[in-house]
Design a protein around this motif. Sequence first.
Motif, PDB file in Angstrom:
ATOM      1  N   GLN A 123      72.890 -10.359 -10.214  1.00 59.98           N
ATOM      2  CA  GLN A 123      71.773 -10.060 -10.794  1.00 59.98           C
ATOM      3  C   GLN A 123      71.795  -9.047 -11.955  1.00 59.98           C
ATOM      4  N   ALA A 124      72.730  -8.269 -11.809  1.00 61.81           N
ATOM      5  CA  ALA A 124      73.146  -7.351 -12.648  1.00 61.81           C
ATOM      6  C   ALA A 124      73.924  -7.936 -13.855  1.00 61.81           C
ATOM      7  N   TYR A 160      73.830 -11.022 -14.982  1.00 66.80           N
ATOM      8  CA  TYR A 160      72.900 -12.166 -15.879  1.00 66.80           C
ATOM      9  C   TYR A 160      71.539 -11.600 -15.754  1.00 66.80           C
ATOM     10  N   PRO A 161      71.061 -10.818 -16.313  1.00 69.74           N
ATOM     11  CA  PRO A 161      69.675 -10.326 -16.115  1.00 69.74           C
ATOM     12  C   PRO A 161      68.833 -11.404 -16.560  1.00 69.74           C
ATOM     13  N   ASP A 162      69.122 -12.411 -17.530  1.00 71.33           N
ATOM     14  CA  ASP A 162      68.426 -13.438 -18.038  1.00 71.33           C
ATOM     15  C   ASP A 162      68.105 -14.541 -16.824  1.00 71.33           C
ATOM     16  N   VAL A 163      68.921 -14.535 -15.829  1.00 71.76           N
ATOM     17  CA  VAL A 163      68.738 -15.796 -14.922  1.00 71.76           C
ATOM     18  C   VAL A 163      67.929 -14.896 -13.688  1.00 71.76           C
ATOM     19  N   LYS A 164      67.065 -15.969 -13.232  1.00 73.93           N
ATOM     20  CA  LYS A 164      66.405 -15.531 -11.850  1.00 73.93           C
ATOM     21  C   LYS A 164      67.141 -15.610 -10.766  1.00 73.93           C
ATOM     22  N   PHE A 165      66.890 -15.140  -9.533  1.00 72.95           N
ATOM     23  CA  PHE A 165      67.611 -15.367  -8.362  1.00 72.95           C
ATOM     24  C   PHE A 165      66.433 -15.409  -7.223  1.00 72.95           C
ATOM     25  N   ASN A 207      65.030  -9.418 -11.711  1.00 74.14           N
ATOM     26  CA  ASN A 207      65.281 -10.712 -11.999  1.00 74.14           C
ATOM     27  C   ASN A 207      65.576 -11.487 -10.606  1.00 74.14           C
ATOM     28  N   SER A 208      65.420 -10.732  -9.419  1.00 80.16           N
ATOM     29  CA  SER A 208      65.593 -11.274  -8.074  1.00 80.16           C
ATOM     30  C   SER A 208      64.252 -11.106  -7.190  1.00 80.16           C
ATOM     31  N   PHE A 225      56.880 -14.327 -12.105  1.00 81.77           N
ATOM     32  CA  PHE A 225      57.970 -14.314 -11.152  1.00 81.77           C
ATOM     33  C   PHE A 225      58.031 -12.941 -10.492  1.00 81.77           C
ATOM     34  N   PRO A 226      57.785 -13.028  -9.111  1.00 78.23           N
ATOM     35  CA  PRO A 226      57.880 -11.693  -8.454  1.00 78.23           C
ATOM     36  C   PRO A 226      59.271 -10.659  -8.241  1.00 78.23           C
ATOM     37  N   GLY A 227      59.468 -10.664  -9.263  1.00 78.07           N
ATOM     38  CA  GLY A 227      60.827 -10.082  -9.449  1.00 78.07           C
ATOM     39  C   GLY A 227      60.940  -8.688  -8.906  1.00 78.07           C
ATOM     40  N   GLY A 228      61.919  -8.285  -8.188  1.00 77.93           N
ATOM     41  CA  GLY A 228      62.193  -7.056  -7.514  1.00 77.93           C
ATOM     42  C   GLY A 228      61.565  -6.980  -6.239  1.00 77.93           C
ATOM     43  N   LYS A 229      61.008  -8.024  -5.826  1.00 72.16           N
ATOM     44  CA  LYS A 229      60.302  -7.790  -4.455  1.00 72.16           C
ATOM     45  C   LYS A 229      61.040  -8.454  -3.446  1.00 72.16           C
TER      46      LYS A 229
END
Lengths: 317, 373, 367, 508
Positions: free
Chosen positions: B114-115, B117-122, B142-143, B296-300
């Motif tokens: 995640q670090a 590839y910040p442009d990719v979502k996980f 992004n995760s 995208f609920p990133g960081g959650k």
Amino acid sequence: MDILYFIVQQTMFFAIPLLIVALGGMFSERSGVVNIALEGIMVMGGFFGIGFMHIFESRMSGQPLLLLALLVAGVSGALFSLLHAFASINLKADQTISGTALNMFAPAFVVFVARMVQGVQQIQFKDTFHINKVPVLGSIPVIGPLLFQNSYVTTYVGLGIAILSGIVINKTRFGLRLRACGEHPQAADSVGINVYKIRYAGVMISGALAGIGGLVFIVPTSTNFNATVAGYGFLALAVLIFGQWRTNKIIAAAFFFGIMKTLASAYSGIPVIRDLPISNEIYKMIPYIATLVILAFSSKNSQAPRAEGIPYDKGSR
Amino acid sequence: GTKSNNGTKDNTGNGTEATATPEATATTEASGSDQYEIALITDIGTIDDKSFNQGAWEGVEAYAKENNKTYKYYKPTEKSDEAYVTSIELAIKGGAKIIVCPGYMFEVPVHTEQAKYPDVKFVILDGVPHEEGSTTADVAANSYSIFYAEQEAGFLAGYAIVKEGYTKLGFMGGIAVPAVIRYGYGFAQGAEYAAKELGLAAGSVDLKYTYVGNFDATPDNQAKAASWYNEGTEVIFACGGAVGNSVMKAAEAAGKKVIGVDVDQATESDTVITSSMKNLKKSVSDALGTFYTNAFPGGKSVTLDATTEGVELPMDTSKFAKFTKDDYTAIYDKIVKKEVTILNDTTALDKDGKVIADASGLPLENVKVQMVK
Amino acid sequence: MKKQKFELSKGGKDFLASIVAIAAGLLFGLIILLFSNARQAFPAFGMILKGGFTDGLSGLAQVFYLSTPIILTGLSVGFAFKTGLFNIGSSGQFTCGAFAAVYIGVKWTFLPGGVHWIVALIGALIAGAIWGMVPGILKAVANVNEVITSIMMNYIGMYLVNILIVKYVYDPIKSQSVPVAKSAIIPKLGLDKIFHSNNINISIFIAILAVIIIYIVLNKTTFGYELKACGLSPEASRYAGINAKRNIILSMTIAGALSGLGGGLLYLAGSGKYLQVLDVLAPQGFNGISVALLGMSNPIGILFAGLFIGHITVGGNNIQLYNFVPEIVDIIISTIIYFGAFALLIKSLFDRFRRRPSEAAAVKEEK
Amino acid sequence: MEYVIEMNHITKEFGNFKALDDVTLCVKKGEVHALLGENGAGKSTLMSVLFGLYQAEQGEIKINGNPVKINNPNDANNLNIGMVHQHFKLVHNFTVLESIVLGRETVNGGFLKMDEARKKVVELSEHYKLKIDPDSYISDITVGMQQRVEILKMLYCDNEILIFDEPTAVLTPQEIDELMKIMKNLVEEGKSIIFISHKLNEIKAVANRCTVLRKGKYIGTIDVETATRETMSEMMVGRKVNFNLEKAEEKLGDVTLKVEGLSIMAKGSHKKVVNDVSFEVKRGEIVCIAGIDGNGQSELVYGITGLMPLQSGRIEVNGKDITKDSIRKRSLAGMAHIPEDRHKHGLVLDYNLQQNAVLQTYFEPRFQRHGFIRFDAVREYARKLIKQYDIRSSQDENSITRGMSGGNQQKVIIARELDRDPDIVLAVQPTRGLDVGATEYIHRQLIKQRDNGKAVLLISLELDEVMDVSDRILVIYEGEIVADLDPKSVTVQELGLYMSGSKRKIAN
Ligand SMILES: Nc1ncnc2c1ncn2[C@@H]1O[C@H](COP(=O)(O)OP(=O)(O)OP(=O)(O)O)[C@@H](O)[C@H]1O
Ligand SMILES: Nc1ncnc2c1ncn2[C@@H]1O[C@H](COP(=O)(O)OP(=O)(O)OP(=O)(O)O)[C@@H](O)[C@H]1O
Ligand SMILES: [Mg+2]
Ligand SMILES: [Mg+2]
């Protein structure tokens, strides 16, 4: 009493496939060809057998389907084993080579084909084969519940194969010649026996039986086939050696193993053993440790076929 | 069998549901290019394993097909953080913009990636990214991490089955991984709850409880299940991928019942009375939806439970005689409203406040747990 | 053994035969690829061939990582082969070695940094050695066929390690072993920076070292002379006063130690690989058989065979980009091994091309 | 023509080695036709061609005047040709009966019908006085009996042309006499026999005509009655052969080997195969243990050399007790062993000559340093032995011993063992199956050893050898030493009586 019946019935599911496959191994090894490919051949037999069921279960069911599938499994196993026969008989290669190759090839091939054909790796089958109680025979006291209830026709096929194997090896011309080829191929050759043909026959019988064993292994214990027989081919190899390459001892070895495995899985249902402070994993180890111990005391005189593993070369003396 | 011994971990795949995959191959034709936007990394199991992999894959597939996206799965060479990292990078090379990672094994690999590839979502299921050696969650923007309240699904099954009138129960887990443990604990508590409701005597519900040590269909598992049935166990909750196939086999022979897991397994065998489900498919599909709608609920990190319909029993296909839809709705309601507390693998504590060692440590009265070790 | 002036040495012919087998296996793989998806078969095939070179140095790191354990299990199997023993128990030895390494890695944190990993590897070595020694002793003392005991030891090892993991190094939350201490991880010596990969560390050099040692032992020492004599003719060795029993035990012990070391190297690689409580035999042991066969039981051959398998496994992983299942690589490898069975044929064909009066004996060599 | 067999211009190549080069053999009906030649002359190969085991590159075979193709033993069998092979072709765990019927089983729907076969075998064995027990296992019967089984195998399928490839090499004098009688019987019944032997007196005794081969070439066919031993051997080796061994008077020294009360149990049974045996061998003498095969002589040697465990007894070498010592220690104490079975014990067949040359000494400092082999030293040593003992092979020290001829294999062993300068040499049938030249050479080596003041214990089944070489004869019968004789004052006939157990005499 019930628990005894249960253990016997259950033992069959372990012992029969081991028995069939080990007997197969016996035919190959007593003709002089070591067959460590049993595992791979079982996978192939299971694959084609179950595949056959999967395709035809819409049209037929019950014992006829199972018997036909057994036939398919046997034929595919025999054909697959030809590769082993060719390498170790015609090419005179080290017999572990093609054995290892086949063991590696089979699961990869099965996954590959299954995925290509149906997308999914597992092959599903409907179990219409379980026999609750064999008519008439199942009602005989003691014997009935022991042998003729909660079973599969594969049990009887397996027992039939065992008896037949004993007869073929010991009482027929083919058996005599097969044994000669495994002990002293030059002697067989000198009386006009075609060692190559006999060895081909030995390997193909082992292939057929291992193929059947693959299917017999899966039917009573799962509802699908997933490219594996969980190392039972290697266990069968162990049973073969444990049984000193002799039919009756192989039968004993297979049932010994079957009972030990059953106890290891079902100990929680057996009053005395249940309360012992022994963990699951230890029970699982017991069959293997017991085998080791018994072997340590019984192996002084190995009866391995003398020419086993040695490629036959007409020119050599 | 070099490979057959290598038997993959989660290879379940009971059949019918697995029809998902034929279309999987179809993705090839769908995409002229070799770029796939949505990727799924399987753990060492396969996409038809009846577990995270399959459920998640169905979600990916459902969303992608509906929205005409390219999608693809990748299988790592082995089960290790580095192998997962390698697969993730392979997926990114293959054009992945969002990657679904089913299973807690991905926690460290996703944390690394995640670090990078910040442009990719996980999307990580059943786990939360964290640094190796630490347990502190570190969900980057992004995760997105999803947990399921398996204990609630297990609770529903345990409750229903005792309500149905069964008192001799079994729980056969595959391996004691967190999700399996949560199912098991929930199952025991559900049974307890129902027994209390029915006013059964203390210790009147028997629960045999074990983890068989694998996720495979083996004669050993079949024998174990058969022996339980033989001793009188009426229904076994088979909670471990293909282990279920062996249990069903034993049930068919013994004329007893099985409870399925993860997905609806009613079609697997007539012996399946119900299935304890978590809604993997929907949650993954929803998560993908948020990505494409820029929400995208990133960081959650969320836990999907009854409140979000993350767990359920498939009442339409269940073969209950007494337990009715109304009973189901009623208990579901209570769970949603948190009127019952269901302990899970981290909240079930013993007297000393430590996490209990196994299910026999659960605070139960009516249900007698017999650990089979 | 010794090189002859006008003919290829035995090793040379082995090499040639291997090349032919590899070519045949790859060709078969290509056919399978074409059969399943003709459009992408060639690029995918190219990717398999490129294997570890696809992703620059990090791909190479991946090759080394995958090769290291199977070089050691291959060496283990091959070494035993040389002494006439079939060590099918490499898997159990590997598992025991892995556990010992992890146990020491987790528990013996009192050890100083530079020493911890070494002790852990020695532990792996010893655990594997013990596991190999048992079939050796049973064979030497009670004449029990080592194939069957090794198979039994595989299962016993697997179940035992399962018990021990849960008892000593278990992380119940993740149902796997807890991570080893940093000091137990095999040093990377900056290789990770060079190769841009976390997979790499000095273990490939340890594997190469093992290869060299085994090569020297087998070919240059009296001990190797004895071991090979025992393998080729147990009776003649006995006659010559060679202590065959001791050699059987030693051979299996060394074979076990090699497999155990392989387990240690893999689980201390710092790749985030953990011991699982699983009723599945470690595949590395069985892959070792393949590697040994491919390398014709020759230590140097085994080194290259291991690297080769690592190489195309990476390639096989990469072909997922083209929608192929990685199992194709297994098909290719097994085909190569199978074609290894044609070695005799290939070699005699080769001989036919360069017949010389003095070569009757060379033919005999192959008998 | 009156010939039953005509093999004309037969050429057989192995690779580019011509084992048979334009060989002709014609056998008349009702004769014993001897085939004579040195080791490797091609006798067995010629017979293998006739029997269908090998196919000749050139030449034709006629049976009863008709040209035939013999592609395998079945064809031979159909032409009524049978063969007793030089190395018996019997399966160890088959019964006598099974061994005889193998390949010609009578069956009913694939099932063996052993009763019929048994009847026929019993009849045959009575008719030809070939005593056998149909239910014994091959591994349990003596070599002599095994040979009878081989002969019965031929008779069982009514063969008319019988090939005996060195049948006497493994028999006792009495058994040889018996065999000669049987062969005469067979011929009288109209069967034709080809008889291979290195022993001229046997050929003299039984054969009508004799064909001689040398190095794969046909030398000639002679009438045995009119030919002398000298002409025959000259045809065979191409030079004059000296039959008389010259031996100096013995000069006895100290006791080198002392065996006291030695008893050994048979493997897997409770029978004593060696029973309370005691004797001594002194420096400067060759003591021979004579006896019919299977009377415990092999086990006695295995016991002395440490290959088999003792039940009781004591062994001394040069006054030092070695009873509990390992094989290696015994060898270091000065004991050398030329084993009975050179393929099984004597050589690591897949090692090359130089590796085999140091099989007993590789660990000595001259061949290793800190555990590393000194390859140069080993090579030099092998070259020295090759020169000194005239060992012939295609690639000298690099020859794989498996591919060497039997005679040369034996030379490797003898060179290796004698070059260690041992105090006591145990030589077990050191000339078995070797031709006159090689035999003579080996006898000389043993005598040289004795003349150098070393002790030799010779175990032999061949009475000629026993009489010619030894200074003292111990006769072994059923595991016991039953006689201690002086070869100068005992006849071959007498010796035979001791060996068969009908007479006893312990001198000391
Ligand atoms: N299988 C074989 N391959 C190659 N060469 C062979 C083979 N068999 C025999 N020969 C060669 O043929 C020659 C003749 O061998 P053969 O066994 O016929 O000799 P022989 O006359 O029977 O000797 P002996 O008296 O020792 O039995 C040998 O010297 C050998 O070189
Ligand atoms: N497979 C083979 N290929 C080529 N040459 C062979 C082969 N086998 C044997 N030879 C040759 O055969 C010759 C002698 O072999 P053989 O065993 O027939 O000797 P022999 O004197 O008859 O021994 P024996 O006493 O065992 O009968 C050797 O010179 C060897 O080169
Ligand atoms: Mg010969
Ligand atoms: Mg001969």
